[in-house]
Scaffold this motif. Sequence first.
Motif, short mmCIF file in Angstrom:
data_model
loop_
_atom_site.label_atom_id
_atom_site.label_comp_id
_atom_site.label_asym_id
_atom_site.label_seq_id
_atom_site.Cartn_x
_atom_site.Cartn_y
_atom_site.Cartn_z
N ALA A 26 -4.98 10.34 4.41
CA ALA A 26 -3.74 10.15 3.65
C ALA A 26 -3.99 9.36 2.36
CB ALA A 26 -2.70 9.43 4.50
N ARG A 27 -5.15 8.79 2.23
CA ARG A 27 -5.64 8.06 1.05
C ARG A 27 -4.73 6.87 0.68
NH1 ARG A 27 -7.79 10.67 -4.67
NH2 ARG A 27 -8.85 8.77 -5.40
N PRO A 28 -4.84 5.79 1.44
CA PRO A 28 -4.06 4.59 1.10
C PRO A 28 -4.55 3.97 -0.21
CG PRO A 28 -5.64 4.11 2.85
CD PRO A 28 -5.70 5.60 2.62
N GLN A 29 -3.58 3.51 -1.01
CA GLN A 29 -3.90 2.92 -2.32
C GLN A 29 -3.01 1.72 -2.57
OE1 GLN A 29 -3.12 6.28 -4.91
NE2 GLN A 29 -5.28 6.87 -4.96
N SER A 30 -3.57 0.75 -3.26
CA SER A 30 -2.77 -0.36 -3.78
C SER A 30 -2.68 -0.20 -5.28
CB SER A 30 -3.41 -1.71 -3.41
OG SER A 30 -4.69 -1.83 -4.01
N SER A 31 -1.65 -0.76 -5.87
CA SER A 31 -1.46 -0.61 -7.31
C SER A 31 -1.14 -1.94 -7.95
CB SER A 31 -0.33 0.40 -7.60
OG SER A 31 0.88 -0.03 -7.03
N THR A 32 -1.62 -2.10 -9.16
CA THR A 32 -1.33 -3.27 -9.99
C THR A 32 -0.65 -2.79 -11.26
OG1 THR A 32 -3.28 -4.41 -9.13
CG2 THR A 32 -2.29 -5.28 -11.16
N SER A 33 0.58 -3.25 -11.49
CA SER A 33 1.34 -2.80 -12.64
C SER A 33 1.54 -3.94 -13.63
CB SER A 33 2.71 -2.26 -12.20
OG SER A 33 2.55 -1.17 -11.33
N TYR A 34 1.50 -3.59 -14.91
CA TYR A 34 1.82 -4.57 -15.94
C TYR A 34 2.40 -3.84 -17.13
CZ TYR A 34 -2.69 -3.12 -17.95
OH TYR A 34 -3.73 -2.39 -18.47
N SER A 35 3.09 -4.58 -17.98
CA SER A 35 3.79 -3.99 -19.12
C SER A 35 3.32 -4.61 -20.41
CB SER A 35 5.31 -4.18 -18.98
OG SER A 35 5.78 -3.57 -17.80
N ASP A 36 3.28 -3.78 -21.44
CA ASP A 36 2.94 -4.24 -22.79
C ASP A 36 4.21 -4.15 -23.63
OD1 ASP A 36 1.78 -4.93 -25.15
OD2 ASP A 36 0.72 -3.05 -25.46
N HIS A 37 4.75 -5.31 -24.03
CA HIS A 37 5.99 -5.35 -24.79
C HIS A 37 5.68 -5.52 -26.28
CE1 HIS A 37 8.76 -5.91 -21.31
NE2 HIS A 37 7.65 -6.35 -20.76
N ASN A 38 6.25 -4.64 -27.08
CA ASN A 38 6.12 -4.73 -28.52
C ASN A 38 7.52 -4.92 -29.09
OD1 ASN A 38 5.32 -4.61 -31.17
ND2 ASN A 38 5.14 -2.39 -31.23
N THR A 39 7.84 -6.14 -29.48
CA THR A 39 9.20 -6.46 -29.91
C THR A 39 9.28 -6.55 -31.43
OG1 THR A 39 9.59 -7.71 -27.89
CG2 THR A 39 11.08 -8.11 -29.71
N GLU A 40 10.26 -5.85 -31.99
CA GLU A 40 10.51 -5.92 -33.42
C GLU A 40 11.86 -6.59 -33.59
OE1 GLU A 40 11.71 -2.71 -36.71
OE2 GLU A 40 9.73 -2.35 -35.83
N GLY A 41 11.84 -7.91 -33.77
CA GLY A 41 13.07 -8.69 -33.83
C GLY A 41 13.78 -8.55 -35.16
N ILE A 62 0.85 -1.20 0.00
CA ILE A 62 0.00 0.00 0.00
C ILE A 62 0.89 1.25 0.00
CG2 ILE A 62 -1.52 1.39 1.47
CD1 ILE A 62 -3.09 -1.03 2.11
N THR A 63 0.49 2.22 -0.81
CA THR A 63 1.14 3.53 -0.82
C THR A 63 0.09 4.58 -0.45
OG1 THR A 63 0.66 3.80 -3.18
CG2 THR A 63 2.81 2.84 -2.58
N PHE A 64 0.56 5.78 -0.15
CA PHE A 64 -0.34 6.85 0.28
C PHE A 64 -0.21 8.04 -0.67
CE2 PHE A 64 0.52 4.29 3.97
CZ PHE A 64 -0.73 4.16 4.57
N GLN A 65 -1.36 8.51 -1.16
CA GLN A 65 -1.36 9.63 -2.09
C GLN A 65 -0.99 10.94 -1.39
OE1 GLN A 65 -4.90 9.93 -4.44
NE2 GLN A 65 -4.20 11.74 -5.56
N HIS A 66 -1.37 11.09 -0.13
CA HIS A 66 -1.08 12.33 0.62
C HIS A 66 -0.33 11.97 1.92
CE1 HIS A 66 -3.85 14.08 -2.21
NE2 HIS A 66 -4.87 13.40 -1.73
N PRO A 67 0.90 11.53 1.84
CA PRO A 67 1.62 11.11 3.06
C PRO A 67 1.85 12.24 4.06
CG PRO A 67 3.10 11.18 1.16
CD PRO A 67 1.72 11.34 0.63
N TRP A 68 1.82 13.49 3.57
CA TRP A 68 2.05 14.61 4.49
C TRP A 68 0.97 14.71 5.58
CZ3 TRP A 68 -2.00 18.01 4.57
CH2 TRP A 68 -2.85 18.02 3.45
N VAL A 69 -0.20 14.07 5.34
CA VAL A 69 -1.29 14.12 6.31
C VAL A 69 -0.88 13.46 7.63
CG1 VAL A 69 -3.67 13.34 6.77
CG2 VAL A 69 -3.05 14.25 4.52
N PHE A 70 0.08 12.55 7.57
CA PHE A 70 0.50 11.85 8.80
C PHE A 70 1.11 12.82 9.82
CE2 PHE A 70 0.49 8.09 5.95
CZ PHE A 70 -0.37 7.29 6.70
N ALA A 71 1.44 14.02 9.39
CA ALA A 71 1.95 15.02 10.34
C ALA A 71 0.91 15.31 11.43
CB ALA A 71 2.34 16.29 9.61
#
Length: 331
Positions: A76-91, A5-14
């Motif tokens: 602080a708006r906790p968020q989870s993220s899902t990342s993926y990549s699109d590979h376009n290979t020109e061999g 989990i990451t936080f979009q507004h971590p400064w709120v923790f102050a």
Amino acid sequence: MFSGITFQHPWVFAFLSIIPLYIAWLYYRRKTSSPTMQTSTLDTFSDVQPTWRVRLRCLPIVLRLLALALIIVVLARPQSSTSYSDHNTEGIDIVMALDISGSMKAVDFKPNRLEAAKDVAKKFVAGRPDDNIGLVIFAGESFTQCPLTTDHAVLTNLFQDVTTGMLEDGTAIGMGLATAVNRIRDSKAKSKVIILLTDGVNNMGAISPEKAAELAQTFGIRVYTIGVGTHGTAQVPVQTALGVRMQDMEVRIDEPLLQSIADMTGGKYFRATTKNNLVAIYDEIDQMEKTIMEVRNYTKRTDEYPPFAIAALCLLFLEIILRHTVLRTIP
């Protein structure tokens, strides 16, 4: 559950600093506003045990502070993220044309020219997993050992099987190049390359090297030529009546021809006098013929504050109930 989990507004923790300040204020208020009673002795109250209500009188405050901490986490708006990549290979499509004539047994490369060339070529193949690569062998005639493939495990195994004596002896550079052109000419790849390695002079074959180079030029194929062999003479094992003997043979490489083939097709000619030179040559070709790979990264973010918000509401609700029921105090 909440890993990554990451936080979009971590400064709120102050604002968590409010909690110890609030605790200090409560302590100060209790000290200054608590009612007092004067008595001559406390012996009367020595046997009085505090009730469970007294023991839990701080519970509503604890619940309120926990709820406040959770509300700050929500802000602080906790968020989870899902990342993926699109590979376009020109061999790149590559055919390796390898000379396996008898002179490739010369030991100026260790253990000999052919084995050194095979070893370096296999490492080159392993470093290009996205390319179609094929293998043509030639001596006095030519043969396709492996068509274009991305199954490099199969290609590597077929490299292992290559030895001198598989074909009629001689050096048919034109035939080897023409066979390689025939294998790659219909390729749909934007870049088509032939790497031709030889240690001799064209002395056989129905197709001249110049004609084969013209064919490569017609089909837009770049040809990198490599001449292998030391300068002067090299020892070659020769079968005699007394067994295998080492004989000195003159190293003759038609460098002007190989340079002409490379220039005509937009490639480059290299001379390798040691195995280390050969490794460097393949590294240079690898750098010049880079596979194009376009990578697009996507990240999908999901808000994870609902569990924190629900927990905060539950704690506040519980605090209100306790404060106005079993833990109610009279001012």
